[in-house]
Design a protein around this motif. Structure first.
Motif, short mmCIF file in Angstrom:
data_model
loop_
_atom_site.label_atom_id
_atom_site.label_comp_id
_atom_site.label_asym_id
_atom_site.label_seq_id
_atom_site.Cartn_x
_atom_site.Cartn_y
_atom_site.Cartn_z
N PHE A 1 33.15 33.59 27.87
CA PHE A 1 32.97 33.16 28.68
C PHE A 1 32.82 31.47 29.43
O PHE A 1 32.00 30.87 28.92
N GLY A 2 33.37 31.20 30.53
CA GLY A 2 32.92 29.73 30.87
C GLY A 2 31.47 30.17 31.93
O GLY A 2 31.07 31.71 31.94
N GLN A 3 31.06 28.91 32.26
CA GLN A 3 29.23 28.85 32.75
C GLN A 3 29.50 29.05 34.57
O GLN A 3 28.37 29.49 34.93
N ILE B 1 43.78 40.13 35.03
CA ILE B 1 43.26 39.24 33.56
C ILE B 1 45.25 39.44 33.53
O ILE B 1 46.08 39.90 34.01
N LEU C 1 35.64 37.70 23.93
CA LEU C 1 35.73 36.60 25.03
C LEU C 1 34.60 35.77 24.91
O LEU C 1 33.10 35.80 25.44
N GLY D 1 22.07 40.09 40.48
CA GLY D 1 21.57 40.99 40.59
C GLY D 1 22.60 41.89 40.09
O GLY D 1 21.95 43.10 40.02
N GLU D 2 23.63 41.35 40.15
CA GLU D 2 24.56 43.29 39.61
C GLU D 2 25.70 42.84 38.08
O GLU D 2 25.40 41.66 37.95
N ALA D 3 26.40 43.99 37.65
CA ALA D 3 27.04 42.97 37.25
C ALA D 3 28.32 42.80 36.72
O ALA D 3 28.92 42.29 37.96
N PRO D 4 29.05 42.08 36.10
CA PRO D 4 30.65 41.52 36.35
C PRO D 4 31.56 42.47 36.55
O PRO D 4 31.62 43.42 36.38
N TYR E 1 36.25 37.68 36.39
CA TYR E 1 35.38 38.39 36.96
C TYR E 1 34.60 38.15 37.80
O TYR E 1 34.22 36.83 38.31
N HIS F 1 40.69 36.09 31.08
CA HIS F 1 39.91 36.96 32.26
C HIS F 1 39.62 36.54 33.25
O HIS F 1 38.50 35.68 33.15
N PHE G 1 31.81 46.26 32.76
CA PHE G 1 29.78 45.63 32.02
C PHE G 1 28.70 46.93 33.49
O PHE G 1 30.04 47.83 34.23
N GLY G 2 28.13 47.31 32.35
CA GLY G 2 27.05 47.67 33.09
C GLY G 2 26.29 47.05 33.97
O GLY G 2 26.70 45.65 34.06
N GLN G 3 24.96 47.60 34.51
CA GLN G 3 24.36 46.17 35.77
C GLN G 3 23.30 45.64 34.48
O GLN G 3 22.37 45.00 34.93
N ARG H 1 17.16 43.49 32.00
CA ARG H 1 16.86 42.15 32.41
C ARG H 1 15.54 41.94 32.06
O ARG H 1 14.53 42.68 32.57
N GLY I 1 27.16 32.03 31.98
CA GLY I 1 27.89 32.83 31.58
C GLY I 1 27.43 34.21 30.42
O GLY I 1 26.53 33.21 29.51
N PRO I 2 28.36 35.20 30.45
CA PRO I 2 27.78 35.86 29.50
C PRO I 2 27.67 35.55 27.88
O PRO I 2 28.92 34.89 27.96
N PHE J 1 35.20 43.62 36.49
CA PHE J 1 36.51 42.99 36.56
C PHE J 1 37.97 42.44 37.74
O PHE J 1 37.79 43.91 38.18
N LEU K 1 23.77 42.84 28.37
CA LEU K 1 24.61 43.90 29.09
C LEU K 1 25.81 44.43 28.18
O LEU K 1 25.64 43.54 27.40
N GLN L 1 30.82 38.26 39.77
CA GLN L 1 29.33 38.94 39.69
C GLN L 1 28.20 38.82 40.88
O GLN L 1 28.31 37.36 40.98
N TYR M 1 26.81 41.69 25.51
CA TYR M 1 26.21 41.03 25.96
C TYR M 1 25.24 39.98 25.91
O TYR M 1 24.14 40.76 26.74
N PHE N 1 33.45 34.60 36.58
CA PHE N 1 33.67 33.81 35.49
C PHE N 1 35.15 33.59 35.38
O PHE N 1 35.65 34.83 35.44
#
Lengths: 112, 109
Positions: B99-101, B47, B97, B39-42, B34, B32, A103-105, A108, A42-43, B44, A91, B36, A35, B87
């Motif tokens: 994703f929304g904004q 669902i 998937l 600075g980190e990953a989304p 999520y 789904h 997801f992974g981190q 950037r 969003g992704p 989960f 991502l 976030q 992503y 999200f």
């Protein structure tokens, strides 16, 4: 259980240079995604693999982006040549193809 | 077609409730959710499937209204740890998937 691993965490390159990102999914996850997440959005799905085959790459800018998943495990995403608008977080995510994507981190990328 | 989330941002005091909505112009098969953090990953959360029941996780639950093509995420008695951007992603199972904004939630002490 180990999560999705990505490297590098950060990368700064000049426009027109090339860059590659690496991803190791959760063990046993057949489905892998890349992503692109632009700041404040969003992704956005770039490419989806099922094992080592491509399921969907309709939003991948194929003139400059490429991805592969050899042996159905690790994956690399490459950009060549990079443009300013490629600045984003990339991502990697994986799933069993059923319920829940992890997801992974992210990496950037800043293109200057 | 990207789902639309509302509101775009929410500021709450700890202990207050929040509702985040996710609407689609296309028929939904799954939604789904999520969270976030900066600075980190989304991460989960849950669902919801077409024809399925409302899901819940501690004080976070969600519903799925097929007729309205909408899902809502409910955060009850919010905690500081709930802060982040939420999200929703819509699609078929976990395939492709969209994703929304995002909805930025800020919880203040």
């Amino acid at each position: 259980e180990a999560g999705v691993a990505q490297s590098p965490r950060y990368k700064i390159i000049e426009k027109r240079q090339s860059v590659a990102f690496w991803c190791n999914p959760i063990s046993g996850h057949a489905t892998l995604y890349w992503y692109q997440q632009i700041l404040g959005q969003g992704p956005k799905l770039l490419i989806q693999f099922q094992n080592n085959g491509v399921v969907d790459d309709s939003q991948l800018p194929k003139d400059r982006f490429s991805a592969e998943r050899l042996k159905g495990v690790d994956s690399t995403l490459k950009i060549q040549p990079a443009k300013l608008e490629d600045s984003a977080v990339y991502l990697c995510a994986s799933s069993t193809g059923g319920w829940g994507t992890f997801f992974g981190q992210g990496t950037r990328l800043t293109v200057v | 077609q990207q789902p639309v989330q509302s509101p775009q941002a929410v500021i709450l005091r700890e202990g207050e409730d929040a509702v985040i909505n996710c609407s689609s112009s296309k028929a939904l098969y799954s939604v789904h959710w999520y969270r976030q953090k900066h600075g980190e990953a989304p991460v989960f959360l849950m669902i919801l499937l077409k024809g399925g029941e409302q899901k819940g996780h501690e004080k976070i639950s969600a519903s799925f209204n097929e007729k309205k093509q909408q899902s809502s995420l409910y955060l009850t008695a919010s905690q500081l740890s709930y802060s982040g951007t939420y999200f929703c992603g819509t699609g078929w199972q976990a395939q492709k998937l969209v994703f929304g904004q995002g909805t930025r939630l800020t919880i203040n002490p």
